[in-house]
Enzyme design. Structure first.
Site, PDB file in Angstrom:
ATOM      1  N   GLU A 143       0.824  -1.210   0.000  1.00  0.00           N
ATOM      2  CA  GLU A 143       0.000   0.000   0.000  1.00  0.00           C
ATOM      3  C   GLU A 143       0.867   1.272   0.000  1.00  0.00           C
ATOM      4  O   GLU A 143       0.597   2.203  -0.744  1.00  0.00           O
ATOM      5  CB  GLU A 143      -0.905  -0.027   1.245  1.00  0.00           C
ATOM      6  CG  GLU A 143      -1.766   1.206   1.449  1.00  0.00           C
ATOM      7  CD  GLU A 143      -2.920   1.283   0.464  1.00  0.00           C
ATOM      8  OE1 GLU A 143      -3.120   0.315  -0.284  1.00  0.00           O
ATOM      9  OE2 GLU A 143      -3.601   2.331   0.429  1.00  0.00           O
ATOM     10  N   ASP A 144       1.919   1.288   0.818  1.00  0.00           N
ATOM     11  CA  ASP A 144       2.621   2.545   1.075  1.00  0.00           C
ATOM     12  C   ASP A 144       4.019   2.651   0.477  1.00  0.00           C
ATOM     13  O   ASP A 144       4.695   3.657   0.663  1.00  0.00           O
ATOM     14  CB  ASP A 144       2.747   2.757   2.598  1.00  0.00           C
ATOM     15  CG  ASP A 144       1.388   2.897   3.258  1.00  0.00           C
ATOM     16  OD1 ASP A 144       0.427   3.213   2.539  1.00  0.00           O
ATOM     17  OD2 ASP A 144       1.290   2.677   4.477  1.00  0.00           O
TER      18      ASP A 144
ATOM     19  N   ASP B 280     -20.816  -6.644  40.739  1.00  0.00           N
ATOM     20  CA  ASP B 280     -19.747  -7.473  40.179  1.00  0.00           C
ATOM     21  C   ASP B 280     -18.912  -6.742  39.130  1.00  0.00           C
ATOM     22  O   ASP B 280     -18.757  -7.160  38.008  1.00  0.00           O
ATOM     23  CB  ASP B 280     -20.237  -8.850  39.699  1.00  0.00           C
ATOM     24  CG  ASP B 280     -21.571  -8.805  38.959  1.00  0.00           C
ATOM     25  OD1 ASP B 280     -21.820  -7.811  38.293  1.00  0.00           O
ATOM     26  OD2 ASP B 280     -22.329  -9.769  39.075  1.00  0.00           O
TER      27      ASP B 280
END
Ligand code: MN
Length: 727
Positions: A79-80, A262
């Protein structure tokens, strides 16, 4: 240098779980990613490489294989950077190239406000998942690290990512059984979606931190002593629940933080399955359990494979605490989800087809791949992720939704009432299945009908929708009324035969009108119905006409014979298509099991024609039997005493008299468990002389199983007496 140290610590982690990792390839991938991302920085100002490294670290926490780890390191290169999928294929092989390609494609899909686009995204994501789940896991790791570092994003970006994470990724992690990933994603999203609420809860949890820590230590030490005393080796953890689940509880129940009970959850991890129940017994003996909070996910595991016992108790200082008990193996599944099952196996893309735990996944994939309408697809996927509803298909491709647990009969009634009434069989995904089969997401359901098929009252035990229930009840009631009229007719005719007459002759002679008036019935049908149900007695009606004179003789004669006759009549009338459990020849009438003696298959039994409540079945030993009218007793026996499905197990009360000693209860519970008997309820009363009477409500398949459990309990030191309790 710092980053290299980081790499080394991750490599160490990988060695700790992977038997034979390809470390040179990991280092090569690191080198490659370093070079490709050279000069790039994250929004935080750090070198970009920190991100793939941290993603890889999360993948190591998920204990995945080397291809996944490498894909984690390289997931942003295509992608980069200049890198192509082909480059990766040549250098790292098909597996890695495929995974990075998948993650890259997933990362391109961004959710915007348009629902259709969202649907498209999820669709592709799920389809990718079907081919190789590792794609989804690497994507989840990527998302988790991005969420951890979300503060560097713009605030609009933060909200969008957080919403997407909450809507899609956290449920996905949950569905895959990755508990820690799910809770972390939820809390991180919560922080950006509802910052005020988040910080308020965070502050409140923190303000009592020291107090809470000491409370946690105290509870752990009590539990530790208790289990040690009973020679159970266990690991015990305590922690506050995640913020999001606290918030959700506040919102759902509209309560303040202080009212959320609780908030603390404890976990007891033991070695053996039986020890889970043993530990549970000990805990319940020590601290009062809160009714309705016990859940046995060991006996019935969650769809994602999760197994554990859950209970809430009033702990020391009267605080409500939640306790989960499970084995190491169950814990592994709870934490690692599907990874625990198969992902550490090198290169295995999807779970085995025959692995039932993941059948849902395959079904989801196959059904959704060809979906044309993305909006519809989103709906079905969302529902699958939130799993309180199921979505199934008609053979024509129409989609119908049902509450979770709905069966093929619910489906049939949803199609059409007549289809429901006459449904004789069902096919799910082309295979014949029993009618009570529960529908799963993506199932294609086809109903077979037969004109002679009628609604069966057994269906009422498994249908989930109100529609099906109402329709079945109505028909069953009508048919029951019809049967009771038939029975009434036969009973009255038998009675009249002693006077050499019959109903028809009565009608002709006008005696019938007389009888109706004397007995205050409007019509013959009404009277017969009442006789059949046992609300009216034929002999009394007849006596009203013929008086006592001739009647007395006939009465005596009749009493001798009628037990047998009545039995024959019942058998004759009700001998219909049988559907499963119960009693020879009379399965189709209203059969109730007497609450006083709770008969189980294998017991010697006797039937009793009640007044208005059908046939009641007692054990022959039951003290009530001697008080029952002989004329109404009939012989019955179990249809089949070997094959009793779990759903038809019978409840029995067992009373155990013993000394009042803490460990005993656990031993007793264990004996039940060993014999395969489930405890549904236990009640313990201690007396002043240090004795205890424990009454257990248990579910058994048959008498032998019950006897076995009782014999085992008898052998326990400190137990005086074990008996079946009658009311
Ligand atoms: Mn990334």
């Amino acid at each position: 240098m710092q980053l290299e140290n980081r790499l080394e610590s991750i490599v160490k982690k990988v060695r700790s779980y992977h038997p034979d990792p390809n470390i040179p390839q990991l280092r090569d991938a690191y080198e490659y990613a370093r070079r490709m991302h050279e000069g790039q920085t994250r929004k935080s100002g750090e070198p970009y490489l920190t991100h793939p490294l941290e993603v890889m670290d999360i993948i190591a926490d998920l204990r995945l294989d080397v291809a996944s780890l490498v894909a984690g390191l390289l997931h942003d290169t295509v992608e980069d950077t200049e890198t192509t999928v082909e480059d990766l294929r040549i250098r790292f092989g098909d597996d890695v190239a495929f995974l990075v390609d998948g993650v890259t494609k997933l990362s391109k899909f961004e959710f915007n406000t348009r629902q259709e686009a969202q649907a498209e995204n999820i669709r592709k994501m799920i389809i990718a998942m079907s081919r190789d789940l590792r794609v989804i896991l690497v994507k989840l790791a990527d998302r988790l690290h991005n969420m951890r570092t979300l503060k560097y994003m713009s605030s609009s970006g933060q909200e969008r990512k957080a919403q997407e994470t909450m809507d899609i990724y956290a449920p996905l992690a949950h569905r895959l059984g990755l508990h820690w990933v799910k809770t972390e994603l939820e809390d991180l999203s919560f922080r950006y979606l509802f910052p005020e609420a988040y910080y308020e809860i965070a502050e409140k949890v923190a303000s009592k931190k020291r107090q809470r820590q000491s409370f946690i230590r105290k509870v752990i030490s009590i539990l530790d002593d208790l289990l040690r005393e009973h020679k159970i080796v266990a690991e015990i953890y305590g922690r506050p629940k995640n913020f999001w689940s606290i918030y959700r509880k506040m919102r759902h129940q509209q309560i303040e933080f202080e009212q959320v009970f609780d908030v603390l959850a404890f976990r007891i991890i033991v070695d053996e399955r039986a020890q889970c129940y043993e530990a549970l017994g000990l805990v319940h003996n020590l601290w009062k359990p809160i009714p309705g909070r016990f859940k046995d996910y060991i006996a019935i595991s969650k769809p994602n494979g999760y197994q554990s016992l859950h209970t809430s108790v009033i702990g020391p200082y009267q605080e409500r605490i939640e306790i989960q008990i499970r084995t190491q193996a169950m814990h592994k599944v709870a934490e690692e989800g599907i990874a625990a099952h198969w992902l550490y196996k090198e290169g295995k893309a999807v779970p085995d087809r025959d692995d039932e735990k993941f059948a849902w996944l395959h079904r989801l994939m196959e059904e959704h791949q060809d979906h044309e309408d993305p909006v519809e697809f989103l709906e079905s996927v969302k529902i699958d992720l939130f799993h309180d509803e199921v979505y199934v298909f008609t053979p024509q491709g129409d989609v119908l939704s049902f509450p979770s647990g709905a069966t093929t009969v619910d489906f049939a009634y949803a199609i059409h009432t007549e289809v429901g009434h006459h449904c004789s069989g069902a096919k799910v995904n082309g295979k014949m299945v029993p009618l009570k089969t529960q529908l799963q997401n993506g199932d294609i359901v086809e109903i077979l009908t037969h004109k002679n098929q009628r609604p069966n009252k057994d269906w009422l035990s498994f249908v989930k929708t109100g529609r099906a229930r109402t329709k079945i009840q109505k028909t069953v009631r009508t048919e029951q009324r019809e049967r009771s009229r038939q029975l009434g007719r036969e009973l009255l005719d038998k009675e009249l035969k002693q006077y050499n007459t019959n109903i028809r002759a009565w009608e002709r002679s006008g005696k019938l009108d007389e009888a109706l008036e004397l007995s205050r019935f409007g019509t013959l049908e009404e009277m017969l119905g009442e006789i059949g149900y046992g609300k009216a007695q034929a002999d009394i009606i007849v006596d009203k006409i013929y008086g006592d004179s001739d009647a007395e003789e006939a009465e005596k004669k009749k009493k001798k014979e009628s037990a047998g006759k009545l039995g024959q009549i019942w058998n004759k009338i009700v001998d219909r298509g049988r559907t499963g459990v119960v009693l020879d020849g009379i399965e189709d009438v209203m059969v109730t099991y007497a609450k006083c003696c709770n008969p189980v298959p294998g017991d010697d039994i006797i039937g009793f024609v009640t007044r208005g409540r059908g046939l009641s079945v007692h054990t022959r030993e039951c003290s009530r039997v001697s008080h029952l009218e002989k004329e109404r007793q009939i012989d019955v026996r179990w249809a089949n005493d070997t094959e009793v499905p779990d759903s038809a197990r019978r409840p029995v009360s067992v009373r155990v008299y013993c000394t009042d000693k803490p460990g005993l209860l656990a031993n007793i519970s264990q004996s039940f468990t060993k014999a395969g008997v489930n405890i549904s309820q236990a009640q313990c009363v201690t007396t002043d002389d240090r004795r205890a009477v424990n009454t257990f409500e248990v579910l058994v398949h048959n008498r032998d199983q019950l006897k076995k459990a009782m014999r085992n309990i008898e052998k326990i030191k400190g137990v005086y007496k074990v008996e079946r309790a009658t009311n």
